[in-house]
Design an enzyme around this catalytic site. Structure first.
Site, short mmCIF file in Angstrom:
data_model
loop_
_atom_site.label_atom_id
_atom_site.label_comp_id
_atom_site.label_asym_id
_atom_site.label_seq_id
_atom_site.Cartn_x
_atom_site.Cartn_y
_atom_site.Cartn_z
N ARG A 1 1.01 -1.01 -0.10
CA ARG A 1 0.18 0.04 -0.36
C ARG A 1 1.06 1.24 0.28
O ARG A 1 0.45 2.05 -0.85
CB ARG A 1 -0.89 0.41 1.15
CG ARG A 1 -1.41 1.13 1.51
CD ARG A 1 -2.72 0.81 2.55
NE ARG A 1 -3.69 0.09 2.02
CZ ARG A 1 -3.78 -0.76 3.21
NH1 ARG A 1 -3.76 -0.60 4.20
NH2 ARG A 1 -4.90 -2.70 3.36
N TYR A 2 1.97 1.99 0.67
CA TYR A 2 2.69 2.34 0.93
C TYR A 2 3.43 2.19 0.12
O TYR A 2 4.45 1.30 -0.27
CB TYR A 2 2.71 2.78 2.57
CG TYR A 2 1.73 2.35 2.95
CD1 TYR A 2 1.39 3.48 3.35
CD2 TYR A 2 1.37 1.45 4.05
CE1 TYR A 2 0.69 4.43 4.29
CE2 TYR A 2 0.57 1.62 4.76
CZ TYR A 2 -0.26 2.93 5.19
OH TYR A 2 -0.73 3.11 5.75
N ARG B 1 7.28 -0.26 1.49
CA ARG B 1 7.35 -1.14 2.52
C ARG B 1 5.84 -2.27 2.17
O ARG B 1 4.99 -1.91 1.68
CB ARG B 1 6.83 -0.93 4.08
CG ARG B 1 5.90 0.47 4.35
CD ARG B 1 6.08 1.06 6.03
NE ARG B 1 5.17 2.09 6.11
CZ ARG B 1 5.07 3.14 5.56
NH1 ARG B 1 5.89 4.00 4.77
NH2 ARG B 1 4.29 4.29 5.80
N CYS C 1 -2.50 -19.43 13.74
CA CYS C 1 -1.47 -18.51 15.54
C CYS C 1 -1.72 -19.46 16.66
O CYS C 1 -2.83 -20.36 16.61
CB CYS C 1 -2.37 -17.38 15.59
SG CYS C 1 -2.32 -16.07 14.36
N CYS D 1 -6.89 -15.56 18.40
CA CYS D 1 -7.76 -14.43 19.28
C CYS D 1 -9.08 -13.88 19.00
O CYS D 1 -9.50 -13.36 17.97
CB CYS D 1 -6.66 -13.11 19.74
SG CYS D 1 -5.18 -13.87 20.20
N CYS E 1 -9.39 -10.59 16.88
CA CYS E 1 -9.11 -10.59 15.66
C CYS E 1 -9.56 -9.59 14.30
O CYS E 1 -10.53 -9.83 13.65
CB CYS E 1 -8.27 -12.32 14.87
SG CYS E 1 -7.36 -12.09 13.43
N ARG F 1 -8.15 -10.57 11.63
CA ARG F 1 -8.02 -11.06 9.86
C ARG F 1 -8.64 -11.99 10.37
O ARG F 1 -8.02 -13.63 9.60
CB ARG F 1 -6.72 -11.18 9.74
CG ARG F 1 -5.96 -9.81 9.61
CD ARG F 1 -4.01 -10.13 8.60
NE ARG F 1 -3.85 -9.14 8.76
CZ ARG F 1 -2.51 -8.95 9.39
NH1 ARG F 1 -1.91 -9.67 9.49
NH2 ARG F 1 -2.04 -7.38 8.90
N ASP G 1 -11.68 -2.09 15.30
CA ASP G 1 -11.16 -1.86 13.79
C ASP G 1 -13.15 -2.87 13.44
O ASP G 1 -13.32 -2.90 14.46
CB ASP G 1 -10.81 -2.61 13.03
CG ASP G 1 -10.34 -3.52 13.00
OD1 ASP G 1 -11.14 -4.18 12.79
OD2 ASP G 1 -9.24 -4.32 12.92
N ASP H 1 -6.65 2.66 12.15
CA ASP H 1 -6.42 1.77 10.92
C ASP H 1 -7.41 1.93 10.05
O ASP H 1 -8.39 1.81 10.69
CB ASP H 1 -5.82 0.42 10.84
CG ASP H 1 -4.95 -0.18 10.49
OD1 ASP H 1 -4.70 0.88 9.39
OD2 ASP H 1 -3.98 -0.92 11.20
N LYS I 1 -2.95 4.47 8.92
CA LYS I 1 -3.35 4.74 10.68
C LYS I 1 -3.39 6.13 11.09
O LYS I 1 -2.87 6.42 10.56
CB LYS I 1 -1.92 4.41 10.97
CG LYS I 1 -1.83 2.91 11.66
CD LYS I 1 -0.34 1.49 11.31
CE LYS I 1 -0.42 0.68 11.91
NZ LYS I 1 -0.37 0.46 10.28
S1 SF4 Z 1 -4.63 -11.26 16.75
FE1 SF4 Z 1 -5.46 -12.73 14.80
S2 SF4 Z 1 -3.27 -12.76 13.49
FE2 SF4 Z 1 -2.43 -11.44 15.96
S3 SF4 Z 1 -2.27 -13.37 17.46
FE3 SF4 Z 1 -4.60 -12.87 17.38
S4 SF4 Z 1 -5.07 -15.02 15.95
FE4 SF4 Z 1 -3.67 -14.04 15.17
#
Ligand code: SF4
Length: 394
Positions: free
Chosen positions: A135-136, A139, A148, A152, A155, A157, A317, A354, A361
């Site tokens: 995107r930038y 980077r 993972c 979480c 998350c 994603r 988000d 974000d 950001k």
């Molecule tokens: S927030 Fe999402 S990408 Fe990050 S460690 Fe937790 S599950 Fe994995």
């Protein structure tokens, strides 16, 4: 002193005074007391014994009806996976335990608001090759794993993490490396996922080695939550040899609450620092978990004790099914305002949103500007005292 001399939590006595060590409690194995040390401190054992079913979870905590219902209705949308280590930090009876809230499904996940987004940061639309967001100009974000240690609940994603159909294929990694190799304006590579520490050491070594062969790539950053959810991963000397070999390496991790900062976590971050990594933290502002200036201040103070710079605190988000974690933006600004001046600037993360859809950001700050009259600018400090500053004529 290098990481090979600091292998266990007992070795930390060689480095830190007692009053520092006392801030990082030694946690037992909790409901896993029967597990041998050789298994417990083996990260492969931790991964292959993740808690993924309701029956396993019921043996560890007393589930509320809401949690059970959330698991039954919601786990098809986003699976549950909790390392035994992280599960051992959960309060058996308190559903408001910050560790439990980040790892056990909640009914709020079943709500998808019309304003929620599947890809809240617009990462997929800026992908010149699968598995790499550019995107930038200078980077890129390079996804090298789609799993993972722990999944979480907040998350961003979710759409990818733990979805086997989106796993980072070997070909995707090769295509990503080729893209970075051929685009010499790329100076900074964020190696993320999922979690790059989820990879075997030789795979991570290969990826970092290829990046280090490119003379236009200067900064390599690893985004990992293993120091939080599976710090035992960092007991592996092989991982640290990889990090030491491909310097300079920056690591950004993701602590959200002081309860996650155990003696094992201190060991992991000490070893990462001894291997030469520069450490930063990106937390997410989460309702009922860390939306309080005292908790955020304690979190940031303990980060500094672990040599981790509090880098960002993100506004939660617009990912689907996480609206129950969101606070008003004013809460984040209020927390930063209550920290500024009352603790060192080093301990204050930048609060950012974000921007939905890929705007990047955007910093959110308290306003210390009062007024401007001619060349006199009136500003206020953290105690609300006003001061005049005189600008020179242009
Ligand atoms: S927030 Fe999402 S990408 Fe990050 S460690 Fe937790 S599950 Fe994995």
């Amino acid at each position: 002193m290098d990481f090979t001399t600091i292998k266990t939590i007992e070795d930390l006595d060689k480095i830190y005074p007692k009053h520092i060590l006392d801030k990082f409690p030694i946690r037992g194995k909790g409901p896993f007391e029967h597990v041998s040390d050789s298994d417990w401190y083996d990260w492969h054992w931790q991964l292959s014994n993740r808690i993924t079913t309701l029956d396993q979870l019921k043996k560890i905590i007393n589930l509320t009806n809401d949690e059970q219902e959330a698991f039954k209705l919601g786990s098809a949308m986003f699976k549950m996976a909790i390392t035994p280590y992280y599960a051992s930090l959960m309060d058996r009876n308190d559903p408001h335990c910050p560790v439990r809230m980040q790892s056990v499904p909640a009914k709020g996940e079943l709500t998808v608001l019309p304003t929620d987004l599947k890809d809240p940061l617009g990462e997929d639309k800026d992908m010149p090759v699968p598995g790499l967001t550019h995107r930038y100009p200078d980077r890129v974000l390079f996804y090298v794993s789609h799993d993972c240690a722990m999944l979480c609940r907040h998350c961003t994603r979710k759409r990818k993490v733990a979805n086997p159909t989106s796993a980072a294929l070997r070909q995707h990694v090769e295509d990503g490396l080729k893209y970075i190799r051929e685009n010499r304006q790329i100076r900074d590579v964020v190696v993320s996922g999922g979690d790059p520490f989820h990879l075997a050491n030789d795979k991570l070594d290969y990826i970092l080695g290829e990046l280090r062969k490119m003379d236009h790539v200067e900064v390599v950053r690893l985004g990992t939550r293993n120091p939080v959810t599976l710090p035992i991963r960092v007991r592996d000397d092989g991982l640290l040899q990889v990090i030491q070999k491909h310097q300079p390496i920056h690591i950004n991790t993701h602590y959200n609450h002081p309860k996650e900062m155990t003696r094992e976590a201190l060991l992991a971050n000490t070893r990462l620092a001894l291997a030469g990594a520069d450490l930063g933290n990106q937390s997410v502002l989460l309702k009922g978990i860390n939306d309080d200036e005292k908790i955020m201040t304690e979190l940031c103070h303990k980060l500094l004790l672990m040599k981790i710079r509090p880098y960002y605190v993100y506004q939660c988000d617009l990912a689907e099914g996480i609206s129950h974690f969101r606070t008003p933006i004013s809460k984040g600004i209020e927390i930063i305002e209550k920290m500024r001046g009352w603790t060192s600037g080093l301990a204050i993360p930048q609060y950012v949103i974000d921007a939905p859809g890929g705007g990047g950001k955007i910093p959110m700050n308290p306003n210390y500007f009062v007024k401007k009259e001619g060349n006199k600018v009136t500003i206020r400090n953290f105690k609300n005292n006003q001061y005049d500053y005189y600008e020179v004529d242009e």
